[in-house]
Motif scaffolding. Structure first.
Motif, PDB file in Angstrom:
ATOM      1  N   THR A 284      12.550   5.584  -5.107  1.00 48.58           N
ATOM      2  CA  THR A 284      13.329   4.626  -5.895  1.00 48.58           C
ATOM      3  C   THR A 284      12.661   3.272  -5.941  1.00 48.58           C
ATOM      4  N   TRP A 285      12.229   2.782  -4.776  1.00 47.47           N
ATOM      5  CA  TRP A 285      11.654   1.446  -4.703  1.00 47.47           C
ATOM      6  C   TRP A 285      10.158   1.439  -4.973  1.00 47.47           C
ATOM      7  N   ASN A 286       9.510   2.596  -4.847  1.00 48.61           N
ATOM      8  CA  ASN A 286       8.103   2.666  -5.193  1.00 48.61           C
ATOM      9  C   ASN A 286       7.902   2.421  -6.687  1.00 48.61           C
ATOM     10  N   ALA A 287       8.887   2.831  -7.499  1.00 48.28           N
ATOM     11  CA  ALA A 287       8.804   2.586  -8.935  1.00 48.28           C
ATOM     12  C   ALA A 287       8.993   1.121  -9.282  1.00 48.28           C
ATOM     13  N   VAL A 288       9.577   0.363  -8.350  1.00 49.21           N
ATOM     14  CA  VAL A 288       9.821  -1.060  -8.572  1.00 49.21           C
ATOM     15  C   VAL A 288       8.631  -1.899  -8.112  1.00 49.21           C
ATOM     16  N   LEU A 289       7.988  -1.468  -7.021  1.00 55.48           N
ATOM     17  CA  LEU A 289       6.869  -2.223  -6.469  1.00 55.48           C
ATOM     18  C   LEU A 289       5.615  -2.033  -7.315  1.00 55.48           C
ATOM     19  N   VAL A 290       4.827  -3.086  -7.427  1.00 56.64           N
ATOM     20  CA  VAL A 290       3.538  -2.996  -8.112  1.00 56.64           C
ATOM     21  C   VAL A 290       2.379  -3.071  -7.125  1.00 56.64           C
ATOM     22  N   ASP A 291       2.686  -3.273  -5.844  1.00 63.65           N
ATOM     23  CA  ASP A 291       1.671  -3.299  -4.802  1.00 63.65           C
ATOM     24  C   ASP A 291       2.363  -3.031  -3.471  1.00 63.65           C
ATOM     25  N   GLN A 292       1.585  -2.684  -2.453  1.00 66.47           N
ATOM     26  CA  GLN A 292       2.150  -2.433  -1.133  1.00 66.47           C
ATOM     27  C   GLN A 292       2.734  -3.721  -0.547  1.00 66.47           C
ATOM     28  N   PRO A 293       3.879  -3.635   0.138  1.00 69.10           N
ATOM     29  CA  PRO A 293       4.427  -4.823   0.792  1.00 69.10           C
ATOM     30  C   PRO A 293       3.413  -5.415   1.765  1.00 69.10           C
ATOM     31  N   ASP A 294       3.286  -6.713   1.717  1.00 69.49           N
ATOM     32  CA  ASP A 294       2.311  -7.420   2.545  1.00 69.49           C
ATOM     33  C   ASP A 294       3.039  -8.137   3.684  1.00 69.49           C
ATOM     34  N   VAL A 295       2.897  -7.582   4.909  1.00 71.19           N
ATOM     35  CA  VAL A 295       3.493  -8.226   6.086  1.00 71.19           C
ATOM     36  C   VAL A 295       2.560  -9.348   6.511  1.00 71.19           C
ATOM     37  N   VAL A 296       2.914 -10.565   6.168  1.00 68.59           N
ATOM     38  CA  VAL A 296       2.051 -11.716   6.428  1.00 68.59           C
ATOM     39  C   VAL A 296       1.948 -12.003   7.915  1.00 68.59           C
ATOM     40  N   GLY A 297       3.068 -11.898   8.635  1.00 67.41           N
ATOM     41  CA  GLY A 297       3.090 -12.179  10.065  1.00 67.41           C
ATOM     42  C   GLY A 297       3.993 -13.354  10.373  1.00 67.41           C
ATOM     43  N   VAL A 298       3.656 -14.074  11.434  1.00 68.77           N
ATOM     44  CA  VAL A 298       4.455 -15.229  11.844  1.00 68.77           C
ATOM     45  C   VAL A 298       4.178 -16.387  10.902  1.00 68.77           C
ATOM     46  N   ASP A 299       5.214 -16.839  10.237  1.00 66.58           N
ATOM     47  CA  ASP A 299       5.050 -17.935   9.284  1.00 66.58           C
ATOM     48  C   ASP A 299       5.367 -19.287   9.909  1.00 66.58           C
TER      49      ASP A 299
END
Length: 311
Positions: free
Chosen positions: A239-254
């Motif tokens: 369901t959500w793969n059709a919505v995403l245009v790229d892999q989620p990017d876990v940036v880390g500690v902001d």
């Protein structure tokens, strides 16, 4: 026939050194030639415009994703249709301009051939144009800005834009105004000439930032592991793969402030889908953090607080 016979007998009447009937025949023939030539030029320009519109429709370019890759997505069909409509709009505008200019040139040429003095007419039109320009310069500015926006495809119906005056979803775009509706349901009518800057939040793709604060005394590496696992599962969901245009990017500690450590993830989604995706992702992260025994930050922990059992 009586009229033609009468004109033919008027040999003594002279117009420009010619008998009246000869002048009428000669001038009439020239007028017909001028009109035919003008119609032919208009037809050629129309044909060139139609060909240009077909080229614009056939050569559709896909916008690249955030990583610069060519991304195939359901919104491509909508973008293609939107570009086709823009090409048709530009073609119709050019045809209207061509018709007006051709008609004016033909009319002035015919009047000159009939001996009508054009100097007073041109002078009057010039003075009237200057007066109209001063009186309606804001209107002209709106139309010129509207034409530029349509040609450059800065936004279209359904886009979420920030005009500097209002933020909302575009419901209608004309040459003079843009009508949009904000999140509270208020309809805004923004003159195109008054839009000095424009932010399109729906063109191509959109990013959303998901911040998840955990307590300062929690295991950051463990929390990041949980976050990456949720991101992988989220991307694997059909369901959500059709919505995403790229892999989620876990940036880390902001950031680390106020007794909380903020972990950030960037989601790149289809236009208009970033908020639902962020809500779903945030829900999954909260559940996963609770299952892992990681405490989310609400208020700064008391001095000397110890991590809960299992953390």
């Amino acid at each position: 026939m009586r009229v033609l016979d009468w004109l033919w007998r008027l040999d003594d009447n002279q117009v420009s050194g010619q008998p009246l009937h000869e002048w009428l025949l000669h001038t009439g023939l020239l007028i017909v030639i001028v009109i035919a030539f003008g119609v032919a030029v208009r037809w050629l320009i129309y044909r060139a415009i139609n060909r240009g519109v077909r080229v614009m429709q056939n050569n559709q370019e896909r916008r690249g994703g955030p990583s610069g890759q060519r991304i195939v997505r359901p919104a491509d069909e909508l973008e293609t249709e939107r570009r086709k409509q823009r090409a048709l709009t530009v073609g119709a505008l050019l045809k209207s301009v061509t018709t007006v200019v051709t008609a004016v040139v033909i009319a002035l040429t015919v009047l000159a051939m009939l001996g009508v003095p054009l100097a007073p007419l041109v002078t009057t039109a010039g003075v009237g144009g200057v007066a109209l320009g001063f009186g309606a310069q804001s209107l002209v500015k709106d139309y010129l800005s509207g034409i530029t926006m349509i040609i450059e495809d800065q936004y279209g119906v359904g886009d979420v834009i920030d005009t500097g005056q209002a933020i909302g979803t575009v419901e209608e775009v004309t040459l003079r105004i843009t009508r949009l509706r904000d999140a509270q349901g208020v309809v805004w009518y923004v003159r195109n000439g008054e839009i000095l800057r424009l932010g399109n939040k729906s063109q191509g793709w959109a990013n959303t930032r998901v911040d998840m604060p955990i307590r300062y005394d929690q295991d950051v590496e463990k929390a990041l592991g949980v976050l990456r696992g949720v991101a992988a599962d989220f991307a694997a969901d059909e369901t959500w793969n059709a919505v995403l245009v790229d892999q989620p990017d876990v940036v880390g500690v902001d950031s680390v402030a106020g007794g909380a450590v903020t972990l950030t993830t960037i989601l790149s989604c289809l236009p208009g889908q970033q908020l639902p995706a962020a809500r779903e992702f945030r829900t999954r992260v909260k559940v996963a953090m609770d299952n892992a025994g990681i405490v989310m930050a609400t208020t700064p922990p008391a001095t000397g607080a110890t991590p809960p059992t299992g953390s």
